[in-house]
Design a protein around this motif. Structure first.
Motif, PDB file in Angstrom:
ATOM      1  N   GLY A 409       0.800  -1.224   0.000  1.00 45.87           N
ATOM      2  CA  GLY A 409       0.000   0.000   0.000  1.00 45.87           C
ATOM      3  C   GLY A 409       0.829   1.269   0.000  1.00 45.87           C
ATOM      4  O   GLY A 409       0.790   2.047  -0.952  1.00 45.87           O
ATOM      5  N   SER A 410       1.614   1.478   1.056  1.00 45.22           N
ATOM      6  CA  SER A 410       2.286   2.768   1.178  1.00 45.22           C
ATOM      7  C   SER A 410       3.654   2.592   1.813  1.00 45.22           C
ATOM      8  O   SER A 410       4.050   1.486   2.159  1.00 45.22           O
ATOM      9  N   GLY A 411       4.373   3.736   1.964  1.00 45.19           N
ATOM     10  CA  GLY A 411       5.692   3.697   2.585  1.00 45.19           C
ATOM     11  C   GLY A 411       6.799   3.924   1.578  1.00 45.19           C
ATOM     12  O   GLY A 411       6.592   4.571   0.540  1.00 45.19           O
ATOM     13  N   THR A 412       7.992   3.374   1.879  1.00 44.97           N
ATOM     14  CA  THR A 412       9.156   3.577   1.019  1.00 44.97           C
ATOM     15  C   THR A 412       9.919   2.274   0.834  1.00 44.97           C
ATOM     16  O   THR A 412      10.268   1.610   1.814  1.00 44.97           O
ATOM     17  N   ILE A 413      10.171   1.922  -0.413  1.00 43.52           N
ATOM     18  CA  ILE A 413      11.124   0.851  -0.716  1.00 43.52           C
ATOM     19  C   ILE A 413      12.399   1.578  -1.107  1.00 43.52           C
ATOM     20  O   ILE A 413      12.485   2.161  -2.186  1.00 43.52           O
ATOM     21  N   GLY A 414      13.374   1.580  -0.189  1.00 45.06           N
ATOM     22  CA  GLY A 414      14.561   2.398  -0.369  1.00 45.06           C
ATOM     23  C   GLY A 414      15.573   1.783  -1.314  1.00 45.06           C
ATOM     24  O   GLY A 414      15.338   0.733  -1.932  1.00 45.06           O
ATOM     25  N   ALA A 415      16.738   2.447  -1.395  1.00 39.49           N
ATOM     26  CA  ALA A 415      17.799   2.030  -2.315  1.00 39.49           C
ATOM     27  C   ALA A 415      18.251   0.605  -2.006  1.00 39.49           C
ATOM     28  O   ALA A 415      18.328   0.193  -0.848  1.00 39.49           O
ATOM     29  N   GLY A 416      18.555  -0.139  -3.063  1.00 40.32           N
ATOM     30  CA  GLY A 416      19.208  -1.433  -2.918  1.00 40.32           C
ATOM     31  C   GLY A 416      18.343  -2.532  -2.362  1.00 40.32           C
ATOM     32  O   GLY A 416      18.856  -3.527  -1.856  1.00 40.32           O
ATOM     33  N   CYS A 417      17.009  -2.392  -2.417  1.00 36.36           N
ATOM     34  CA  CYS A 417      16.134  -3.443  -1.874  1.00 36.36           C
ATOM     35  C   CYS A 417      15.807  -4.491  -2.927  1.00 36.36           C
ATOM     36  O   CYS A 417      15.774  -4.197  -4.121  1.00 36.36           O
ATOM     37  N   VAL A 418      15.538  -5.703  -2.466  1.00 39.07           N
ATOM     38  CA  VAL A 418      15.044  -6.765  -3.343  1.00 39.07           C
ATOM     39  C   VAL A 418      13.807  -7.370  -2.687  1.00 39.07           C
ATOM     40  O   VAL A 418      13.903  -7.984  -1.621  1.00 39.07           O
ATOM     41  N   LEU A 419      12.654  -7.152  -3.283  1.00 35.05           N
ATOM     42  CA  LEU A 419      11.387  -7.631  -2.725  1.00 35.05           C
ATOM     43  C   LEU A 419      10.686  -8.525  -3.738  1.00 35.05           C
ATOM     44  O   LEU A 419      10.465  -8.119  -4.883  1.00 35.05           O
ATOM     45  N   VAL A 420      10.339  -9.728  -3.330  1.00 33.47           N
ATOM     46  CA  VAL A 420       9.633 -10.660  -4.217  1.00 33.47           C
ATOM     47  C   VAL A 420       8.445 -11.251  -3.454  1.00 33.47           C
ATOM     48  O   VAL A 420       8.615 -11.699  -2.312  1.00 33.47           O
ATOM     49  N   ASN A 421       7.270 -11.257  -4.068  1.00 27.17           N
ATOM     50  CA  ASN A 421       6.079 -11.820  -3.431  1.00 27.17           C
ATOM     51  C   ASN A 421       5.854 -11.239  -2.039  1.00 27.17           C
ATOM     52  O   ASN A 421       5.718 -11.985  -1.068  1.00 27.17           O
ATOM     53  N   VAL A 422       5.831  -9.923  -1.946  1.00 27.97           N
ATOM     54  CA  VAL A 422       5.580  -9.281  -0.649  1.00 27.97           C
ATOM     55  C   VAL A 422       4.188  -8.673  -0.651  1.00 27.97           C
ATOM     56  O   VAL A 422       3.828  -7.940  -1.568  1.00 27.97           O
ATOM     57  N   THR A 423       3.402  -9.015   0.352  1.00 28.14           N
ATOM     58  CA  THR A 423       2.073  -8.441   0.518  1.00 28.14           C
ATOM     59  C   THR A 423       2.020  -7.773   1.881  1.00 28.14           C
ATOM     60  O   THR A 423       2.217  -8.444   2.905  1.00 28.14           O
ATOM     61  N   ALA A 424       1.815  -6.451   1.905  1.00 25.48           N
ATOM     62  CA  ALA A 424       1.792  -5.722   3.177  1.00 25.48           C
ATOM     63  C   ALA A 424       1.120  -4.374   2.959  1.00 25.48           C
ATOM     64  O   ALA A 424       1.252  -3.783   1.883  1.00 25.48           O
ATOM     65  N   PRO A 425       0.426  -3.862   3.997  1.00 25.06           N
ATOM     66  CA  PRO A 425      -0.188  -2.538   3.836  1.00 25.06           C
ATOM     67  C   PRO A 425       0.866  -1.437   3.742  1.00 25.06           C
ATOM     68  O   PRO A 425       0.663  -0.449   3.054  1.00 25.06           O
ATOM     69  N   GLU A 426       2.022  -1.637   4.414  1.00 31.80           N
ATOM     70  CA  GLU A 426       3.019  -0.565   4.458  1.00 31.80           C
ATOM     71  C   GLU A 426       4.420  -1.143   4.636  1.00 31.80           C
ATOM     72  O   GLU A 426       4.602  -2.099   5.394  1.00 31.80           O
ATOM     73  N   VAL A 427       5.400  -0.572   3.940  1.00 31.73           N
ATOM     74  CA  VAL A 427       6.791  -0.980   4.169  1.00 31.73           C
ATOM     75  C   VAL A 427       7.667   0.259   4.293  1.00 31.73           C
ATOM     76  O   VAL A 427       7.368   1.311   3.706  1.00 31.73           O
ATOM     77  N   GLU A 428       8.726   0.118   5.056  1.00 29.45           N
ATOM     78  CA  GLU A 428       9.713   1.196   5.223  1.00 29.45           C
ATOM     79  C   GLU A 428      11.054   0.473   5.282  1.00 29.45           C
ATOM     80  O   GLU A 428      11.531   0.126   6.356  1.00 29.45           O
ATOM     81  N   VAL A 429      11.638   0.148   4.126  1.00 29.68           N
ATOM     82  CA  VAL A 429      12.804  -0.731   4.117  1.00 29.68           C
ATOM     83  C   VAL A 429      13.938  -0.178   3.262  1.00 29.68           C
ATOM     84  O   VAL A 429      13.702   0.589   2.325  1.00 29.68           O
ATOM     85  N   GLU A 430      15.158  -0.591   3.605  1.00 31.72           N
ATOM     86  CA  GLU A 430      16.338  -0.151   2.875  1.00 31.72           C
ATOM     87  C   GLU A 430      17.311  -1.313   2.787  1.00 31.72           C
ATOM     88  O   GLU A 430      17.566  -1.996   3.796  1.00 31.72           O
ATOM     89  N   ALA A 431      17.859  -1.552   1.607  1.00 32.64           N
ATOM     90  CA  ALA A 431      18.857  -2.618   1.400  1.00 32.64           C
ATOM     91  C   ALA A 431      18.431  -3.934   2.046  1.00 32.64           C
ATOM     92  O   ALA A 431      19.252  -4.670   2.577  1.00 32.64           O
ATOM     93  N   ALA A 432      17.150  -4.210   2.012  1.00 30.40           N
ATOM     94  CA  ALA A 432      16.644  -5.435   2.635  1.00 30.40           C
ATOM     95  C   ALA A 432      16.232  -6.428   1.556  1.00 30.40           C
ATOM     96  O   ALA A 432      15.923  -6.042   0.428  1.00 30.40           O
ATOM     97  N   ILE A 433      16.253  -7.719   1.933  1.00 30.41           N
ATOM     98  CA  ILE A 433      15.733  -8.758   1.043  1.00 30.41           C
ATOM     99  C   ILE A 433      14.469  -9.310   1.690  1.00 30.41           C
ATOM    100  O   ILE A 433      14.498  -9.816   2.814  1.00 30.41           O
ATOM    101  N   LEU A 434      13.362  -9.185   0.986  1.00 37.12           N
ATOM    102  CA  LEU A 434      12.097  -9.744   1.448  1.00 37.12           C
ATOM    103  C   LEU A 434      11.640 -10.736   0.396  1.00 37.12           C
ATOM    104  O   LEU A 434      11.267 -10.353  -0.719  1.00 37.12           O
ATOM    105  N   MET A 435      11.711 -12.013   0.729  1.00 36.98           N
ATOM    106  CA  MET A 435      11.352 -13.053  -0.230  1.00 36.98           C
ATOM    107  C   MET A 435      10.145 -13.800   0.304  1.00 36.98           C
ATOM    108  O   MET A 435      10.246 -14.498   1.301  1.00 36.98           O
ATOM    109  N   SER A 436       8.978 -13.596  -0.327  1.00 36.35           N
ATOM    110  CA  SER A 436       7.772 -14.268   0.094  1.00 36.35           C
ATOM    111  C   SER A 436       7.407 -13.876   1.536  1.00 36.35           C
ATOM    112  O   SER A 436       7.636 -14.630   2.480  1.00 36.35           O
ATOM    113  N   VAL A 437       6.865 -12.681   1.657  1.00 29.31           N
ATOM    114  CA  VAL A 437       6.523 -12.132   2.976  1.00 29.31           C
ATOM    115  C   VAL A 437       5.091 -11.615   2.930  1.00 29.31           C
ATOM    116  O   VAL A 437       4.732 -10.848   2.028  1.00 29.31           O
ATOM    117  N   THR A 438       4.263 -12.047   3.873  1.00 28.43           N
ATOM    118  CA  THR A 438       2.915 -11.507   3.989  1.00 28.43           C
ATOM    119  C   THR A 438       2.765 -10.974   5.405  1.00 28.43           C
ATOM    120  O   THR A 438       2.952 -11.717   6.372  1.00 28.43           O
TER     121      THR A 438
END
Ligand code: NAG
Length: 540
Positions: A409-438
């Motif tokens: 939904g909202s927030g910030t996917i910052g520099a250097g992130c890798v997100l795959v199959n992520v379902t969430a109302p809000e994210v605030e992440v940087e240089a993070a790996i989120l693989m299959s996250v609900t």
């Protein structure tokens, strides 16, 4: 970029293009650790093999049921034998195809993957099923590419030059050869990164005593060595050695040599006993002098009588197979400047996946390989970094980030992130790996790895550290936490303060379970939380 750098990058992209081109192996055998894994990979690869390798290969998954393990030498022969029997039940004559010129690949997948913990646990011990940032279409849905499939895609570039051979690979790394795809010249060959024969000082500086080595003489014949210092190598190697390099362990055999080895080891294959590895039991006795072989095996604790008997057996085998005395083992060079993307350790999993969101020639080649960058497009074309997402208007995505099949939904996917199959109302992440996250709550943090995580609470989910969830029958969800600095190989038996079980305990629990059933339970848990969010209208 200097002209040398741009020339080498053009070559790297050309090699990646070969991997992506429609020319894979004709037959793909996968050797799994148990029946459930065999069933999983048979079904999965029948659906993905064309997308992965470009060729509609005959897929034959088998598993090794051998007391105490066959070793990778006998294990290869046994896997081939099982694949031949399994394929023949569909009227497919594997021997005839191979000797008729088909290219056959065999992938070994066994191993606990301790150093990658806790990720293989979240795959219910299916280590080759660990996911990477790239999408495939499976049964009408987008699914992340697995490490095994990445290895298949990469090695498929060897298929066109390997008709009538079986090529044996191990997989948790992907490489881009800097020497092009070199042809096979001998009945057997090994992949190695060759360089000119080093001086003693170079040998020590390169720590070559820590590796299995291959040396190649003027006639192209290879010698297999194992973890030796410079003086020992000099003593063992023929005087005409020109090049030496670290072995990748991966070998290929001609149809004739495979048939001869199957006949030679028929008694062991029938009795399912003994344990023989390819390096010490096939290649070393075939390429070393007798006394050198006995010395090497003595250091490994093999009694001299046993080593001498095996040496004599392999010498008789060679005399029968190649009566003219020609060399049996050759080497296929991958080049000393090959690119490597290794996923076999947690820290490398992080580094080499974050690499996809970095700038430069190697990330560009990696993105092209993962289909995150259009082939032939300049690096500045970032159009492939975001695929199949539903993103809210209130979400900011940094242009470097890789975001695939996400609903956020909202927030910030910052520099250097890798997100795959992520379902969430809000994210605030940087240089993070989120693989299959609900997650029902906001996901917040830096430099963490969240893998197969289902978070039902509305409180924030931390992306500052490592977390992998394991789903098991009976509604069980085990949360396994760790840190990037924790080497699962060293901490295997340790119960970390935040966890209920050690990595080993999770491994043992998973061992009794069916991987496909557990994966379906995990998928259902993700879906349940996603649907609840949807009902509450908290997703875009
Ligand atoms: C990824 O998302 C798709 C739905 O788009 C789902 O069917 C699939 O199971 C998910 N896979 C993983 C590994 O999360």
């Amino acid at each position: 970029m200097g002209s040398n750098a741009s020339a080498s990058q053009a070559m790297e992209l050309e090699e990646v293009a070969r991997m992506l081109s429609p020319c894979g192996f004709d037959v793909i055998i996968v050797c799994c650790s148990n029946q459930a894994a065999e069933n999983y990979w048979q079904a999965r690869l029948e659906q993905t093999v064309v997308q992965v390798t470009g060729t509609n290969a005959k897929v034959v998954a088998v598993h090794e049921d051998w007391n105490g393990g066959a070793g990778n030498g006998l294990g290869t022969l046994y896997a081939y034998q099982k694949a031949r029997d399994k394929a023949s039940r569909d009227g497919f004559d594997l021997d005839a195809k191979l000797s008729g010129g088909a290219s056959v690949a065999l992938f070994h997948t066994a191993g606990k993957g301790t150093r990658l913990a806790p990720l293989p646990g979240a795959e219910n011990n299916n280590k080759p099923g660990v996911k990477l940032p790239s999408l495939l279409e499976v049964g009408g849905a987008a699914q992340p590419l697995t490490v095994l499939e990445a290895v298949m895609r990469q090695t498929s570039s060897y298929a066109p030059l390997r008709g009538g051979r079986i090529s044996v690979f191990w997989g948790d790394q992907v490489f881009v050869p800097s020497a092009g795809i070199q042809p096979s010249t001998h009945p057997a060959d090994i992949l190695a990164a060759l360089r000119p024969m080093p001086s003693k000082a170079e040998w020590e500086a390169g720590q070559l005593h820590q590796y299995g080595l291959i040396a190649v003489g003027t006639a192209g014949d290879a010698t297999q060595l194992e973890k030796v210092d410079y003086d020992t190598a000099k003593a063992y190697l023929p005087p005409d050695v020109e090049r030496v390099g670290t072995s990748l362990g991966s070998f290929s055999l001609s149809a004739a040599l495979l048939a001869a080895l199957m006949a030679e080891f028929a008694p062991e294959l029938a009795a399912k006993c003994a344990c023989l590895d390819s390096d010490p039991h096939f290649w070393m006795p075939l390429t070393l002098q007798k006394e050198d072989y006995l010395a090497v095996m003595g250091k490994k604790g093999t009694p001299a009588g046993e080593a001498a008997a095996h040496y004599a057996r392999m010498a008789a085998f060679a005399a029968k197979f190649a009566p003219g005395g020609g060399g049996i083992l050759g080497c296929v060079d991958v080049g000393a400047k090959a690119l490597w993307w290794d996923y076999g350790r947690l820290e490398l999993y992080q580094t080499n996946n974050l690499h996809a969101a970095e700038e430069g020639p190697s990330p560009h080649a990696l993105r092209t390989f993962l289909k995150l960058q259009p082939q032939g497009a300049p690096e500045s074309d970032a159009s492939g970094r975001q695929q199949r997402n539903q993103l809210g208007a209130g979400l900011t995505v940094h242009p470097s980030a890789v975001v695939l099949n996400c609903r956020i939904g909202s927030g910030t996917i910052g520099a250097g992130c890798v997100l795959v199959n992520v379902t969430a109302p809000e994210v605030e992440v940087e240089a993070a790996i989120l693989m299959s996250v609900t997650s029902a709550g906001p996901v917040r943090g830096k430099r963490g790895v969240l893998y197969n995580v289902v978070h039902e609470g509305s409180e924030p989910l931390s992306a500052d550290a490592v977390r992998a969830d394991v789903f098991q029958p009976g509604g069980k969800q085990i949360v396994v936490s760790s840190s990037i600095e924790t080497d699962g190989g060293k901490a295997w038996k340790v119960t970390l303060p935040e966890n209920a079980f050690s990595f080993e305990e999770v491994y043992k629990q998973n061992q009794k379970l069916d991987v496909s059933e557990c994966q379906a339970l995990g998928a259902a848990a993700h879906k349940r939380v996603a649907q609840a969010l949807e009902t509450l209208e908290r997703l875009p």
